[in-house]
Design an enzyme around this catalytic site. Structure first.
Site, PDB file in Angstrom:
ATOM      1  N   ASP A 273       6.638   4.390  -5.536  1.00 15.87           N
ATOM      2  CA  ASP A 273       6.351   2.997  -5.171  1.00 15.87           C
ATOM      3  C   ASP A 273       7.117   2.009  -6.038  1.00 15.87           C
ATOM      4  O   ASP A 273       7.170   0.819  -5.731  1.00 15.87           O
ATOM      5  CB  ASP A 273       4.833   2.721  -5.203  1.00 15.87           C
ATOM      6  CG  ASP A 273       4.232   2.921  -6.579  1.00 15.87           C
ATOM      7  OD1 ASP A 273       4.841   3.628  -7.403  1.00 15.87           O
ATOM      8  OD2 ASP A 273       3.158   2.356  -6.836  1.00 15.87           O
TER       9      ASP A 273
ATOM     10  N   GLU B  73      -4.328  -6.542  -8.296  1.00 15.23           N
ATOM     11  CA  GLU B  73      -3.270  -5.950  -9.122  1.00 15.23           C
ATOM     12  C   GLU B  73      -2.903  -6.785 -10.338  1.00 15.23           C
ATOM     13  O   GLU B  73      -2.226  -6.289 -11.234  1.00 15.23           O
ATOM     14  CB  GLU B  73      -2.015  -5.664  -8.279  1.00 15.23           C
ATOM     15  CG  GLU B  73      -1.252  -6.879  -7.767  1.00 15.23           C
ATOM     16  CD  GLU B  73      -1.802  -7.446  -6.455  1.00 15.23           C
ATOM     17  OE1 GLU B  73      -2.863  -6.988  -6.004  1.00 15.23           O
ATOM     18  OE2 GLU B  73      -1.164  -8.357  -5.905  1.00 15.23           O
TER      19      GLU B  73
ATOM     20  N   HIS C  40      -0.150  -8.118  -3.728  1.00 14.17           N
ATOM     21  CA  HIS C  40       1.272  -7.840  -4.007  1.00 14.17           C
ATOM     22  C   HIS C  40       2.155  -8.947  -3.424  1.00 14.17           C
ATOM     23  O   HIS C  40       3.091  -8.692  -2.663  1.00 14.17           O
ATOM     24  CB  HIS C  40       1.681  -6.453  -3.475  1.00 14.17           C
ATOM     25  CG  HIS C  40       0.935  -5.332  -4.143  1.00 14.17           C
ATOM     26  ND1 HIS C  40       1.200  -4.932  -5.431  1.00 14.17           N
ATOM     27  CD2 HIS C  40      -0.102  -4.566  -3.732  1.00 14.17           C
ATOM     28  CE1 HIS C  40       0.376  -3.955  -5.773  1.00 14.17           C
ATOM     29  NE2 HIS C  40      -0.438  -3.725  -4.769  1.00 14.17           N
TER      30      HIS C  40
ATOM     31  N   TYR D 116      -6.127  -6.433  -2.930  1.00 13.54           N
ATOM     32  CA  TYR D 116      -4.728  -6.258  -3.342  1.00 13.54           C
ATOM     33  C   TYR D 116      -3.883  -7.187  -2.484  1.00 13.54           C
ATOM     34  O   TYR D 116      -4.062  -7.238  -1.263  1.00 13.54           O
ATOM     35  CB  TYR D 116      -4.247  -4.824  -3.070  1.00 13.54           C
ATOM     36  CG  TYR D 116      -4.794  -3.756  -3.991  1.00 13.54           C
ATOM     37  CD1 TYR D 116      -4.560  -3.797  -5.361  1.00 13.54           C
ATOM     38  CD2 TYR D 116      -5.512  -2.674  -3.492  1.00 13.54           C
ATOM     39  CE1 TYR D 116      -5.038  -2.801  -6.211  1.00 13.54           C
ATOM     40  CE2 TYR D 116      -5.992  -1.670  -4.337  1.00 13.54           C
ATOM     41  CZ  TYR D 116      -5.758  -1.743  -5.691  1.00 13.54           C
ATOM     42  OH  TYR D 116      -6.229  -0.758  -6.511  1.00 13.54           O
TER      43      TYR D 116
ATOM     44  N   LYS E 261      -6.533  -3.958   1.314  1.00 13.59           N
ATOM     45  CA  LYS E 261      -5.128  -4.348   1.439  1.00 13.59           C
ATOM     46  C   LYS E 261      -5.005  -5.838   1.751  1.00 13.59           C
ATOM     47  O   LYS E 261      -5.967  -6.489   2.166  1.00 13.59           O
ATOM     48  CB  LYS E 261      -4.456  -3.559   2.568  1.00 13.59           C
ATOM     49  CG  LYS E 261      -4.414  -2.064   2.345  1.00 13.59           C
ATOM     50  CD  LYS E 261      -3.706  -1.674   1.078  1.00 13.59           C
ATOM     51  CE  LYS E 261      -2.227  -1.538   1.261  1.00 13.59           C
ATOM     52  NZ  LYS E 261      -1.575  -0.985   0.042  1.00 13.59           N
TER      53      LYS E 261
ATOM     54  N   ARG F  92      -9.582   3.161   3.490  1.00 14.05           N
ATOM     55  CA  ARG F  92     -10.518   2.769   2.441  1.00 14.05           C
ATOM     56  C   ARG F  92     -11.331   1.552   2.901  1.00 14.05           C
ATOM     57  O   ARG F  92     -10.994   0.894   3.875  1.00 14.05           O
ATOM     58  CB  ARG F  92      -9.760   2.416   1.154  1.00 14.05           C
ATOM     59  CG  ARG F  92      -9.180   3.621   0.459  1.00 14.05           C
ATOM     60  CD  ARG F  92      -8.294   3.228  -0.709  1.00 14.05           C
ATOM     61  NE  ARG F  92      -7.091   2.540  -0.272  1.00 14.05           N
ATOM     62  CZ  ARG F  92      -6.171   2.037  -1.090  1.00 14.05           C
ATOM     63  NH1 ARG F  92      -6.325   2.136  -2.389  1.00 14.05           N
ATOM     64  NH2 ARG F  92      -5.105   1.438  -0.623  1.00 14.05           N
TER      65      ARG F  92
HETATM   66  N1  LIG Z   1       2.608   7.109  -5.072  1.00 19.95           N
HETATM   67  C1  LIG Z   1       1.397   6.618  -5.228  1.00 19.95           C
HETATM   68  O1  LIG Z   1       0.551   6.707  -4.321  1.00 19.95           O
HETATM   69  C2  LIG Z   1       0.992   5.964  -6.511  1.00 19.95           C
HETATM   70  C3  LIG Z   1      -0.357   5.721  -6.793  1.00 19.95           C
HETATM   71  C4  LIG Z   1      -0.686   5.165  -8.041  1.00 19.95           C
HETATM   72  C5  LIG Z   1       0.333   4.860  -8.955  1.00 19.95           C
HETATM   73  N2  LIG Z   1       1.642   5.087  -8.624  1.00 19.95           N
HETATM   74  C6  LIG Z   1       2.759   4.792  -9.539  1.00 19.95           C
HETATM   75  O2  LIG Z   1       2.860   5.780 -10.552  1.00 19.95           O
HETATM   76  C7  LIG Z   1       3.629   5.232 -11.627  1.00 19.95           C
HETATM   77  C8  LIG Z   1       2.961   5.537 -12.966  1.00 19.95           C
HETATM   78  O3  LIG Z   1       1.760   4.783 -13.061  1.00 19.95           O
HETATM   79  P1  LIG Z   1       0.831   4.843 -14.361  1.00 19.95           P
HETATM   80  O4  LIG Z   1      -0.394   4.079 -14.019  1.00 19.95           O
HETATM   81  O5  LIG Z   1       0.716   6.235 -14.854  1.00 19.95           O
HETATM   82  O6  LIG Z   1       1.703   3.999 -15.396  1.00 19.95           O
HETATM   83  P2  LIG Z   1       1.511   3.962 -16.996  1.00 19.95           P
HETATM   84  O7  LIG Z   1       2.106   2.682 -17.449  1.00 19.95           O
HETATM   85  O8  LIG Z   1       0.118   4.305 -17.356  1.00 19.95           O
HETATM   86  O9  LIG Z   1       2.426   5.177 -17.520  1.00 19.95           O
HETATM   87  C9  LIG Z   1       3.821   5.173 -17.464  1.00 19.95           C
HETATM   88  C10 LIG Z   1       4.340   6.017 -18.623  1.00 19.95           C
HETATM   89  O10 LIG Z   1       5.741   6.201 -18.428  1.00 19.95           O
HETATM   90  C11 LIG Z   1       6.313   6.269 -19.729  1.00 19.95           C
HETATM   91  N3  LIG Z   1       7.764   6.128 -19.629  1.00 19.95           N
HETATM   92  C12 LIG Z   1       8.511   5.005 -19.444  1.00 19.95           C
HETATM   93  N4  LIG Z   1       9.818   5.322 -19.445  1.00 19.95           N
HETATM   94  C13 LIG Z   1       9.897   6.680 -19.614  1.00 19.95           C
HETATM   95  C14 LIG Z   1      10.967   7.605 -19.705  1.00 19.95           C
HETATM   96  N5  LIG Z   1      12.249   7.221 -19.651  1.00 19.95           N
HETATM   97  N6  LIG Z   1      10.653   8.911 -19.894  1.00 19.95           N
HETATM   98  C15 LIG Z   1       9.389   9.337 -19.968  1.00 19.95           C
HETATM   99  N7  LIG Z   1       8.335   8.504 -19.906  1.00 19.95           N
HETATM  100  C16 LIG Z   1       8.595   7.197 -19.734  1.00 19.95           C
HETATM  101  C17 LIG Z   1       5.595   5.149 -20.462  1.00 19.95           C
HETATM  102  O11 LIG Z   1       5.751   5.277 -21.875  1.00 19.95           O
HETATM  103  C18 LIG Z   1       4.156   5.357 -19.985  1.00 19.95           C
HETATM  104  O12 LIG Z   1       3.439   6.222 -20.860  1.00 19.95           O
HETATM  105  C19 LIG Z   1       3.749   3.736 -11.314  1.00 19.95           C
HETATM  106  O13 LIG Z   1       5.010   3.490 -10.749  1.00 19.95           O
HETATM  107  C20 LIG Z   1       2.666   3.510 -10.304  1.00 19.95           C
HETATM  108  O14 LIG Z   1       2.917   2.385  -9.476  1.00 19.95           O
HETATM  109  C21 LIG Z   1       1.977   5.632  -7.422  1.00 19.95           C
END
Ligand SMILES: NC(=O)c1ccc[n+]([C@@H]2O[C@H](COP(=O)([O-])OP(=O)(O)OC[C@H]3O[C@@H](n4cnc5c(N)ncnc54)[C@H](O)[C@@H]3O)[C@@H](O)[C@H]2O)c1
Length: 370
Positions: free
Chosen positions: A270, A118, A96, A94, A75, A15
């Site tokens: 993550d 972040e 972190h 970012y 980054k 990026r």
């Molecule tokens: N792997 C990747 O490349 C990547 C990229 C972006 C985001 N992420 C990760 O994805 C995850 C989700 O991000 P987001 O922006 O959607 O977060 P968000 O806060 O918008 O959504 C999280 C949801 O999880 C729900 N939740 C919490 N506990 C729960 C449970 N026990 N059962 C069911 N639902 C539950 C919450 O109520 C909320 O609606 C984060 O950990 C984020 O860091 C990963």
């Protein structure tokens, strides 16, 4: 202000922090922009496009850091960049910090002004510079899931949307936040039967209202998840408990309830992942199998689609970057609380509570530095 955009040198980071469209905006508002040669190459933007938009191309990273008052990046700086950072230089990227003590100390020593994407936060507590990457990862989760459901890729061999006379696949989405909403929309658009589970009833009500008819909402609890995984072909994990490790909603013993060839995409990897059997993977080796269930656990999913990710990220960062350039960081952060929350390390002092607590460093209220 003089803006500098170095080429990202972290492994596999394609990026770039500013597009040619962003350069045009900075130039219109009277700023100078210096871009390192080939900084946009990985995202599909050539030096000629940047030059055409009014940027000056510099051959080396050293020259970019040396000339710039504000560095915009994607980054966190890596070790080889530390020595290039000047006292008082504004870094918008970012960071972190809470996951890297050496980085925190290095930025304190350099006496830089570190504004972290972040932790920029809106009054409704949403994180506007993290949302775009969740949107990308949520949409991508379905694309990757569909791919690994193909038989030659190790999956069950089912087409998400089915065809006339054949039922579509069942997609279970854990967490109905940004990731979950985008996953559900994509899977529903492809014709799958989608179920979203979340612990928040208001969130489920909202999703029930806006989602198409092939999306159901179900309260998240162990009993319901145990029932739903029996019929699921693709399971996407997108739960988040802010500041904590993700809960293991699918435990190892539950895998035997699933059909062989079921695909699980753990986007929450993550934050430790929301399946007990998840471990982080890379784009080079994205999947592995446990008890016949395919696991996809890539921790930086948006990295695979740098063109989309760069545009999504810069759409969100540019308005803030322009405020910083037009007003200087002190005035911009005094006037805009969202930006002020992004300040983490300023002139050798830690001004973000989470970082001072993580590394046991003294905390300074940033207002003392204005
Ligand atoms: N792997 C990747 O490349 C990547 C990229 C972006 C985001 N992420 C990760 O994805 C995850 C989700 O991000 P987001 O922006 O959607 O977060 P968000 O806060 O918008 O959504 C999280 C949801 O999880 C729900 N939740 C919490 N506990 C729960 C449970 N026990 N059962 C069911 N639902 C539950 C919450 O109520 C909320 O609606 C984060 O950990 C984020 O860091 C990963």
């Amino acid at each position: 202000m003089i803006i500098g955009v170095p080429k990202e040198i972290k492994n596999n980071e394609n990026r770039v922090a500013l597009t040619p469209a962003g350069v045009t905006e900075f130039r219109k508002q009277g700023h100078e922009v210096y871009i390192q040669a080939e900084a946009g190459k990985g995202s599909g933007f050539s030096d000629e496009e940047y030059a055409g938009a009014g940027a000056t191309i510099l051959p080396t990273i050293e020259e970019v850091y040396a000339i710039a008052e504000m560095i915009i990046k994607v980054k966190e700086p890596i070790e080889s960049e530390y020595a290039l950072i000047k006292e008082g230089q504004l870094l918008f990227t970012y960071f972190h910090f809470a996951s890297s003590e050496p980085l925190t100390h290095a930025m304190m020593e350099r006496k830089a002004v570190c504004l972290a994407y972040e932790t920029v936060e809106k009054t409704d507590r949403s994180l506007p510079l993290l949302v775009p990457m969740s949107e990308v990862a949520g949409r991508m989760a379905v694309q990757e899931g569909a791919k690994y459901l193909e038989k030659p890729m190790g999956g069950f061999g089912i087409l998400l949307g089915g065809v006339a006379g054949v039922k579509p696949a069942n997609v279970l989405v854990l967490g109905g936040g940004i990731v979950g909403t985008q996953s559900a929309k994509m899977a529903a658009g492809l014709g799958a039967n989608v179920t979203i589970v979340d612990i928040s009833l208001p969130r489920l009500r909202y999703l029930e209202d806006i989602m198409p008819a092939n999306v159901d909402t179900v309260m998240s609890n162990e009993y319901n998840i145990r029932e739903l995984i029996k019929g699921a072909n693709l399971i996407i994990g997108g739960v988040l408990i802010p500041g904590a490790k993700a809960p293991s909603l699918i435990t190892r013993d539950m895998l035997k309830l699933m059909k062989p060839g079921t695909v699980m995409v753990d986007v929450a990897i993550d934050q430790g992942g929301c399946f007990e059997t998840s471990r982080a993977t890379t784009h080079e080796h994205p999947i592995y199998e446990v008890d016949g269930v395919v696991h996809y656990c890539v921790a930086n999913m948006p990295g695979a689609v740098p063109y989309t990710s760069t545009l999504a990220l810069t759409n969100a960062t540019l308005p803030y970057a322009l405020q910083l350039a037009n007003q200087g960081w002190k005035t911009a952060c005094t006037r805009n609380e969202e930006l002020r929350k992004g300040l983490n390390v300023v002139n050798g002092k830690v001004v973000f509570k989470g970082v001072s607590e993580a590394w046991n460093l003294p905390y300074t209220d940033v207002k003392e530095l204005f």
